[in-house]
Design a protein around this motif. Structure first.
Motif, short mmCIF file in Angstrom:
data_model
loop_
_atom_site.label_atom_id
_atom_site.label_comp_id
_atom_site.label_asym_id
_atom_site.label_seq_id
_atom_site.Cartn_x
_atom_site.Cartn_y
_atom_site.Cartn_z
N ASP A 148 0.83 -1.21 0.00
CA ASP A 148 0.00 0.00 0.00
C ASP A 148 0.86 1.26 0.00
N GLN A 149 1.98 1.21 0.71
CA GLN A 149 2.89 2.35 0.73
C GLN A 149 3.53 2.54 -0.64
N TYR A 150 3.97 1.46 -1.26
CA TYR A 150 4.60 1.55 -2.59
C TYR A 150 3.64 2.18 -3.61
N ALA A 151 2.36 1.86 -3.47
CA ALA A 151 1.37 2.34 -4.44
C ALA A 151 1.18 3.85 -4.39
N LYS A 152 1.73 4.51 -3.38
CA LYS A 152 1.64 5.98 -3.30
C LYS A 152 2.58 6.66 -4.29
N ALA A 153 3.54 5.91 -4.81
CA ALA A 153 4.46 6.45 -5.82
C ALA A 153 3.92 6.16 -7.20
N SER A 154 4.08 7.10 -8.12
CA SER A 154 3.55 6.90 -9.47
C SER A 154 4.39 7.63 -10.50
N ILE A 155 4.24 7.21 -11.74
CA ILE A 155 4.94 7.86 -12.85
C ILE A 155 4.09 7.70 -14.09
N THR A 156 4.04 8.73 -14.92
CA THR A 156 3.33 8.66 -16.19
C THR A 156 4.36 8.42 -17.29
N ILE A 157 4.17 7.32 -18.01
CA ILE A 157 5.11 6.95 -19.06
C ILE A 157 4.42 7.00 -20.42
N THR A 158 5.21 6.87 -21.46
CA THR A 158 4.69 6.84 -22.82
C THR A 158 4.64 5.39 -23.30
N SER A 159 3.46 4.96 -23.72
CA SER A 159 3.30 3.60 -24.26
C SER A 159 2.82 3.71 -25.70
N SER A 160 2.68 2.57 -26.35
CA SER A 160 2.22 2.57 -27.75
C SER A 160 0.80 3.11 -27.89
N SER A 161 0.04 3.06 -26.78
CA SER A 161 -1.34 3.55 -26.82
C SER A 161 -1.49 4.95 -26.23
N GLY A 162 -0.35 5.56 -25.85
CA GLY A 162 -0.40 6.90 -25.29
C GLY A 162 0.10 6.94 -23.87
N PRO A 163 -0.07 8.05 -23.17
CA PRO A 163 0.40 8.17 -21.79
C PRO A 163 -0.33 7.18 -20.86
N VAL A 164 0.44 6.56 -19.98
CA VAL A 164 -0.11 5.61 -19.01
C VAL A 164 0.53 5.91 -17.65
N LYS A 208 1.64 4.59 -14.09
CA LYS A 208 1.99 3.36 -13.38
C LYS A 208 2.23 3.70 -11.91
N THR A 209 1.92 2.75 -11.03
CA THR A 209 2.15 2.95 -9.60
C THR A 209 3.08 1.88 -9.06
N GLY A 210 3.74 2.20 -7.95
CA GLY A 210 4.70 1.28 -7.36
C GLY A 210 4.06 0.02 -6.82
N SER A 211 4.80 -1.07 -6.87
CA SER A 211 4.34 -2.36 -6.35
C SER A 211 5.56 -3.22 -6.04
N PRO A 212 5.40 -4.28 -5.24
CA PRO A 212 6.54 -5.15 -4.91
C PRO A 212 7.18 -5.73 -6.17
N LEU A 213 8.50 -5.85 -6.15
CA LEU A 213 9.25 -6.35 -7.30
C LEU A 213 9.29 -7.88 -7.28
N THR A 214 8.65 -8.50 -8.25
CA THR A 214 8.58 -9.96 -8.31
C THR A 214 9.03 -10.46 -9.67
N LEU A 215 9.43 -11.72 -9.71
CA LEU A 215 9.70 -12.40 -10.98
C LEU A 215 8.49 -13.26 -11.33
N ASP A 216 8.07 -13.17 -12.60
CA ASP A 216 6.92 -13.92 -13.09
C ASP A 216 7.31 -14.63 -14.38
N ILE A 217 6.79 -15.84 -14.55
CA ILE A 217 7.21 -16.67 -15.68
C ILE A 217 5.99 -17.28 -16.37
N THR A 218 6.09 -17.44 -17.68
CA THR A 218 5.04 -18.07 -18.47
C THR A 218 5.66 -18.75 -19.69
#
Length: 343
Positions: A258-274, A276-286
């Protein structure tokens, strides 16, 4: 000791049902006069992975996987979001994708992947060059002789050379900025602290501080920058000097989500500005649907989740092991991966 794994299952986007525990049927077999020689596996685990895994995958994990399973290994490092975009555009053709966070996998949609598994975590640190002119100050902060708050004043100094990755394509680039924003809140720093440290707007991709993640560590070690963003796992693998940051700002402790989510940044994506908010750093696999050598890809994921694979992540990778958590439908998992998860 590698912990015994249990499986938790989480809903993903619409259209993906959550399956209950999957039982594995074990069939009996009658004895035979002789056992035919087992055919040597053929095929390659073609793994697209977050570049922070480069040392572990190329020097440790890939060779260990081939030795244990017989399949070949090939790796493609890069920023998680960038790799996801390349997979979607069919400019790269991996059969396995490892990202920092699950969002880069989710963005591929069911066309490429219907599930992913979270299995390890890390945190943000500041790595530094011990030959830097600021080395004595870094060392004092790292040892606790000076407060961590001094680090942020130090990074504002004229002439301080900072290295980081592009927040528009790389989770590490965003995580570093989240950390700065959280530190600004925690230590009641001036409101312009983050922009002063970054040398401009947080979402800019044009800063002279920005380097490809695959080149950032070598630039730090060569003395081309005084300090650089890094994951704790990277710093341990590459034997970098680094400053550990408090858990409420380092994005490595899920209890502070919940504390991490207080941080945010607006980035440029292929669909326009998005935003993003902070969250725990995890590794995910598929695994990637329809990819070549699917059996090799399935075997790679199963090895990542196996006791042997998890031991490599913990002992040689410097990662914190998590209880593997499946997002998506368990019915879509290959049997070899379900076997390693248990049920």
């Amino acid at each position: 000791m590698v912990p015994v794994m249990t499986l938790r299952i989480i809903n993903w986007h619409a259209g993906l049902a959550v399956a209950a525990c999957v039982g594995l049927a074990v069939s009996g077999c009658s004895s035979a006069p002789s056992t035919p020689a087992k055919a040597k596996p053929s095929g390659t685990a073609n793994v697209a992975y977050a570049a922070s895994l480069a040392y572990l995958n190329e020097q440790v994990f890939g060779p260990a996987f081939t030795k244990a399973n017989g399949y070949q290994y090939q790796g493609t490092p890069g920023p998680s979001d960038g790799l996801s975009a390349e997979i979607a555009a069919k400019t790269i053709f991996p059969n396995v994708f490892i990202s920092v966070g699950g969002k880069a996998i989710e963005s591929l949609g069911p066309t490429f992947s219907k599930w992913y598994i979270q299995y390890a975590s890390t945190s943000i640190v500041l790595a530094y060059n011990p030959a830097s002119k600021y080395a004595s100050q870094f060392q004092a902060i790292a040892s606790g002789k000076k407060p961590v708050a001094d680090l942020f004043t130090l990074m504002e100094q004229p002439g301080f050379q900072l290295g980081r990755t592009d927040p528009n394509t790389d989770p590490q680039g965003r995580a570093f900025i989240y950390m700065l924003e959280l530190a600004q809140m925690k230590y009641h720093l001036p409101k312009d602290t983050v922009t002063k440290i970054l040398g401009g707007p947080p979402g800019s991709a044009k800063s002279t501080q920005i380097f490809e993640e695959t080149a950032l560590d070598s630039r730090l070690q060569a003395g081309q920058v005084d300090a650089a963003s890094a994951y704790l796992s990277q710093a341990k693998q590459l034997h970098l000097s680094y400053i550990t940051l408090p858990p409420d700002i380092n994005l490595g402790d899920a209890s502070f989500a919940d504390q991490y989510a207080k941080a945010s940044i607006t980035i440029t994506s292929s669909s326009g500005p998005v935003t993003k908010t902070g969250s725990p750093l995890t590794l995910d696999i598929t695994t990637i649907a329809g990819a070549k050598d699917a059996a090799a890809g399935n075997a790679f994921v199963a090895y990542v989740l196996s006791p042997a694979g998890r031991a490599l992540y913990a002992n040689q990778g410097g990662y914190t092991l998590l209880t593997p958590t499946l997002t998506g439908s368990a019915s879509d998992l290959p049997a070899s991966i379900r076997k390693e998860l248990g049920s």
